[in-house]
Motif scaffolding. Structure first.
Motif: not given
Length: 92
Positions: A10-12, A17-18, A60-61, A67-68
């Protein structure tokens, strides 16, 4: 908003990056094929921007750099599911 990366946990959302909504399969367009070119134009430039359930690509930069695909509800930003965009290496 908090996103649970399958690799990092879990991350903020600031670590991500969308990249845009998940579209269907890429249409093929041949030169001179007006219908194919119109379909390709719609695939690249037109998005549904639905209110409610959606699937989006997130990168997830500041983490694993993967890429998720994030399934979320745009009404309340609730994250329903997160998976890797590619499972070529057997990842889930």
């Amino acid at each position: 908003m908090r996103i649970t990366c399958p690799y990092c946990g879990t991350r903020d959302s600031e670590e991500f990056s969308i990249q845009g909504e998940v579209a269907g399969p890429r249409p093929s367009a041949q030169p001179g094929d007006a219908a194919g070119i119109a379909a390709f134009h719609a695939y690249v430039h037109l998005r549904a921007n639905d209110f409610g359930l959606t699937k989006e690509y997130w990168y997830h930069v500041n983490g694993c750099r993967r890429l998720l695909v994030v399934s979320r509800d745009t009404r309340n930003h609730a994250i329903l599911d997160v998976t890797f965009a590619s499972t070529k290496r057997g990842e889930k």
